[in-house]
Every structure is written in structure tokens, then in C-alpha cells.
Design a protein around this motif. Structure first.
Motif, short mmCIF file in Angstrom:
data_model
loop_
_atom_site.label_atom_id
_atom_site.label_comp_id
_atom_site.label_asym_id
_atom_site.label_seq_id
_atom_site.Cartn_x
_atom_site.Cartn_y
_atom_site.Cartn_z
N GLY A 48 87.58 24.98 -5.16
CA GLY A 48 87.32 26.17 -5.97
C GLY A 48 87.43 27.46 -5.20
N ASP A 49 87.60 27.37 -3.88
CA ASP A 49 87.70 28.52 -3.00
C ASP A 49 86.50 29.45 -3.13
OD1 ASP A 49 88.76 30.19 -1.03
OD2 ASP A 49 89.91 31.36 -2.49
N PHE A 50 85.28 28.88 -2.97
CA PHE A 50 84.06 29.67 -3.00
C PHE A 50 83.01 29.04 -2.09
CE2 PHE A 50 83.74 26.65 -6.52
CZ PHE A 50 82.49 26.08 -6.31
N HIS A 51 82.05 29.85 -1.70
CA HIS A 51 80.90 29.39 -0.93
C HIS A 51 79.70 29.25 -1.86
CE1 HIS A 51 83.29 30.63 2.53
NE2 HIS A 51 82.46 29.94 3.27
N ILE A 52 78.85 28.30 -1.57
CA ILE A 52 77.64 28.06 -2.35
C ILE A 52 76.45 28.61 -1.56
CG2 ILE A 52 76.15 26.32 -3.40
CD1 ILE A 52 78.72 24.52 -3.48
N ASP A 53 75.70 29.53 -2.16
CA ASP A 53 74.53 30.14 -1.52
C ASP A 53 74.82 30.57 -0.08
OD1 ASP A 53 73.05 29.70 -3.85
OD2 ASP A 53 72.41 27.72 -3.18
N PRO A 54 75.85 31.39 0.13
CA PRO A 54 76.20 31.77 1.50
C PRO A 54 75.14 32.64 2.17
CG PRO A 54 77.40 33.12 -0.04
CD PRO A 54 76.67 32.08 -0.86
N TRP A 55 75.11 32.58 3.48
CA TRP A 55 74.18 33.42 4.23
C TRP A 55 74.88 34.54 4.97
CZ3 TRP A 55 73.95 28.03 4.66
CH2 TRP A 55 74.73 27.47 5.66
N ALA A 81 81.25 33.96 -4.08
CA ALA A 81 79.99 33.25 -3.89
C ALA A 81 79.46 32.69 -5.19
CB ALA A 81 78.95 34.18 -3.28
N LEU A 82 79.00 31.46 -5.14
CA LEU A 82 78.29 30.84 -6.26
C LEU A 82 76.82 30.75 -5.84
CD1 LEU A 82 78.16 29.19 -8.92
CD2 LEU A 82 78.51 27.17 -7.53
N LEU A 83 75.96 31.44 -6.58
CA LEU A 83 74.52 31.40 -6.28
C LEU A 83 73.86 30.40 -7.21
CD1 LEU A 83 73.75 35.20 -5.84
CD2 LEU A 83 74.58 33.53 -4.17
N THR A 84 73.13 29.46 -6.63
CA THR A 84 72.51 28.42 -7.44
C THR A 84 71.09 28.76 -7.86
OG1 THR A 84 71.65 27.23 -5.50
CG2 THR A 84 73.87 26.63 -6.28
N HIS A 85 70.52 29.80 -7.26
CA HIS A 85 69.17 30.21 -7.60
C HIS A 85 69.00 31.68 -7.27
CE1 HIS A 85 69.20 28.83 -3.44
NE2 HIS A 85 68.18 29.63 -3.22
N GLY A 86 67.93 32.27 -7.69
CA GLY A 86 67.77 33.71 -7.64
C GLY A 86 67.10 34.27 -6.40
N HIS A 87 67.28 33.68 -5.26
CA HIS A 87 66.69 34.24 -4.05
C HIS A 87 67.59 35.34 -3.48
CE1 HIS A 87 64.22 30.37 -3.16
NE2 HIS A 87 63.91 30.93 -4.29
N SER A 88 67.01 36.45 -3.15
CA SER A 88 67.79 37.59 -2.67
C SER A 88 68.43 37.34 -1.31
CB SER A 88 66.93 38.84 -2.62
OG SER A 88 65.87 38.66 -1.68
N ASP A 89 68.00 36.32 -0.58
CA ASP A 89 68.60 36.07 0.73
C ASP A 89 70.06 35.64 0.63
OD1 ASP A 89 67.66 33.63 -0.39
OD2 ASP A 89 67.68 32.67 1.57
N HIS A 90 70.52 35.29 -0.57
CA HIS A 90 71.92 34.92 -0.76
C HIS A 90 72.76 36.08 -1.31
CE1 HIS A 90 70.90 30.89 0.27
NE2 HIS A 90 70.04 30.80 -0.73
N ALA A 91 72.12 37.16 -1.70
CA ALA A 91 72.83 38.33 -2.21
C ALA A 91 73.03 39.30 -1.05
CB ALA A 91 72.02 38.99 -3.32
N ARG A 92 74.19 39.28 -0.47
CA ARG A 92 74.48 40.05 0.73
C ARG A 92 75.42 41.22 0.46
NH1 ARG A 92 70.78 38.38 4.27
NH2 ARG A 92 70.80 36.16 4.58
N SER A 93 75.23 42.29 1.16
CA SER A 93 76.17 43.39 1.11
C SER A 93 77.50 42.91 1.68
CB SER A 93 75.63 44.55 1.95
OG SER A 93 76.57 45.58 2.02
N GLY A 94 78.58 43.29 1.05
CA GLY A 94 79.90 42.89 1.53
C GLY A 94 80.51 41.72 0.80
#
Length: 55
Positions: free
Chosen positions: A16-23, A29-42
Motif C-alpha cells: 500500500g506504500d504507507f507506514h502504520i503509526d509512524p514515529w 501514514a495510516l493512524l490506527t488510534h488517536g494518540h498525538s505521538d503519531h501525528a508529526r510535522s512533515g
């Protein structure tokens, strides 16, 4: 070929050419949950349903 691989940016799905919950910032990016640690600038784009945009 594995479906998922671990990289220095997070779990990557080549099919799918995506990362899951990237750091780290990634193009898609595919976010599986709503933690802000996965929402990164850039980040290039987030994959989500229309439910994510509802107030």
C-alpha cells in the motif's frame, strides 16, 4: 515478501506504500488510534475515513 516490515520510521506496508503509526515523518501514514505521538510535522498525507473529520 512480508506484508509488513519494521523501518527506522515505523511499520511499513510496501503493498500500500504507507507506514502504520509512524514515529518519524513519512509521505503517507495510516493512524490506527488517536494518540498525538503519531501525528508529526512533515507528514505528506494521513489516510483516514470521513469519520475522522467529524466534530
Amino acid at each position: 515478501m512480508p506484508v509488513l516490515t519494521f523501518t527506522d520510521r515505523g511499520i511499513y506496508c510496501e503493498a500500500g506504500d504507507f507506514h502504520i503509526d509512524p514515529w518519524r515523518p513519512v509521505p503517507r501514514a495510516l493512524l490506527t488510534h488517536g494518540h498525538s505521538d503519531h501525528a508529526r510535522s512533515g507528514m505528506g498525507a494521513y489516510l483516514a475515513t470521513d469519520l475522522a473529520a467529524r466534530p
